[in-house]
Structure formats: structure tokens, C-alpha cells
Motif scaffolding. Sequence first.
Motif, PDB file in Angstrom:
ATOM      1  N   LYS A 103     -39.046  27.837 -47.653  1.00 53.48           N
ATOM      2  CA  LYS A 103     -37.443  28.365 -47.537  1.00 53.48           C
ATOM      3  C   LYS A 103     -36.926  28.383 -46.205  1.00 53.48           C
ATOM      4  O   LYS A 103     -35.888  28.071 -46.120  1.00 53.48           O
ATOM      5  CB  LYS A 103     -37.366  30.042 -48.141  1.00 53.48           C
ATOM      6  CG  LYS A 103     -37.505  29.878 -49.631  1.00 53.48           C
ATOM      7  CD  LYS A 103     -37.495  31.279 -50.158  1.00 53.48           C
ATOM      8  CE  LYS A 103     -37.833  31.296 -51.705  1.00 53.48           C
ATOM      9  NZ  LYS A 103     -37.918  32.898 -52.149  1.00 53.48           N
ATOM     10  N   ARG A 104     -37.691  28.595 -45.364  1.00 54.57           N
ATOM     11  CA  ARG A 104     -37.371  28.859 -43.711  1.00 54.57           C
ATOM     12  C   ARG A 104     -37.745  27.740 -42.714  1.00 54.57           C
ATOM     13  O   ARG A 104     -37.642  27.415 -41.781  1.00 54.57           O
ATOM     14  CB  ARG A 104     -37.870  30.020 -43.127  1.00 54.57           C
ATOM     15  CG  ARG A 104     -37.473  31.291 -43.958  1.00 54.57           C
ATOM     16  CD  ARG A 104     -38.379  32.509 -43.308  1.00 54.57           C
ATOM     17  NE  ARG A 104     -37.373  33.022 -42.289  1.00 54.57           N
ATOM     18  CZ  ARG A 104     -37.966  34.095 -41.660  1.00 54.57           C
ATOM     19  NH1 ARG A 104     -39.022  34.814 -41.900  1.00 54.57           N
ATOM     20  NH2 ARG A 104     -37.207  34.300 -40.485  1.00 54.57           N
ATOM     21  N   GLN A 153     -35.375  26.509 -39.845  1.00 57.71           N
ATOM     22  CA  GLN A 153     -35.683  27.817 -38.806  1.00 57.71           C
ATOM     23  C   GLN A 153     -36.859  27.340 -37.922  1.00 57.71           C
ATOM     24  O   GLN A 153     -37.005  27.329 -36.724  1.00 57.71           O
ATOM     25  CB  GLN A 153     -35.748  29.212 -39.364  1.00 57.71           C
ATOM     26  CG  GLN A 153     -35.841  30.246 -38.134  1.00 57.71           C
ATOM     27  CD  GLN A 153     -36.085  31.424 -38.861  1.00 57.71           C
ATOM     28  OE1 GLN A 153     -36.338  31.888 -39.822  1.00 57.71           O
ATOM     29  NE2 GLN A 153     -35.990  32.552 -37.818  1.00 57.71           N
ATOM     30  N   GLU A 157     -42.372  31.385 -48.297  1.00 55.77           N
ATOM     31  CA  GLU A 157     -41.555  31.628 -47.275  1.00 55.77           C
ATOM     32  C   GLU A 157     -41.436  30.472 -46.058  1.00 55.77           C
ATOM     33  O   GLU A 157     -40.239  30.131 -45.815  1.00 55.77           O
ATOM     34  CB  GLU A 157     -42.126  32.857 -46.382  1.00 55.77           C
ATOM     35  CG  GLU A 157     -40.948  33.253 -45.384  1.00 55.77           C
ATOM     36  CD  GLU A 157     -41.416  34.536 -44.739  1.00 55.77           C
ATOM     37  OE1 GLU A 157     -40.587  35.002 -43.644  1.00 55.77           O
ATOM     38  OE2 GLU A 157     -42.373  35.231 -45.017  1.00 55.77           O
TER      39      GLU A 157
END
Length: 86
Positions: A28-29, A32, A25
Motif C-alpha cells: 500500500k505504501r 512512499q 502495508e
Amino acid sequence: DTREGARFLTVTIVLEADEEETLEELTKRLPQLQDIAISLISSKDPIDLQGSDGKYRLREELRYRYNRVLLNGSVPRVYFTKFVIQ
């Protein structure tokens, strides 16, 4: 006054993931997470980032903000492998 001249910060942040799903995760982020770091650091006065106490507070604030957005697992530790204020 530290705001008189432009200051420049170079920082490299490494995150520890508590599980493999968390690592996936985080990967992928990444945009952000980078935005979270940039927004937080930009809001700080350079004097607040100096010394071990300033770095500790920043590290803990980042960890808290990262963990708030994660859906899987957590980030138990945030490391600075490079931290230079000019």
C-alpha cells in the motif's frame, strides 16, 4: 571528481517482510517507500555507493528508514537484485 559528469544508477530493491500485515502495508505504501529510496540515493556521491561496503551501508540506511515509517511489523532485510552505476 565524480561530480563532473552525470552518473546513472539502476537499482532494483526487494524487501523482506516479517509478517503478512507488513507485506500488505509495504504494498500500500510503495510510492512512499520508492520516494524514500530515491531521496536517499540521490543524496549520495557515486563513490559512496561503490563496492560491497557502500552497498551494505545503503542497504542498512534504507532498512532503517523503511522501518521508521512502518506501522505494522518490520523489514528485516533489504536486497539489491540489480545495481548498476554508469
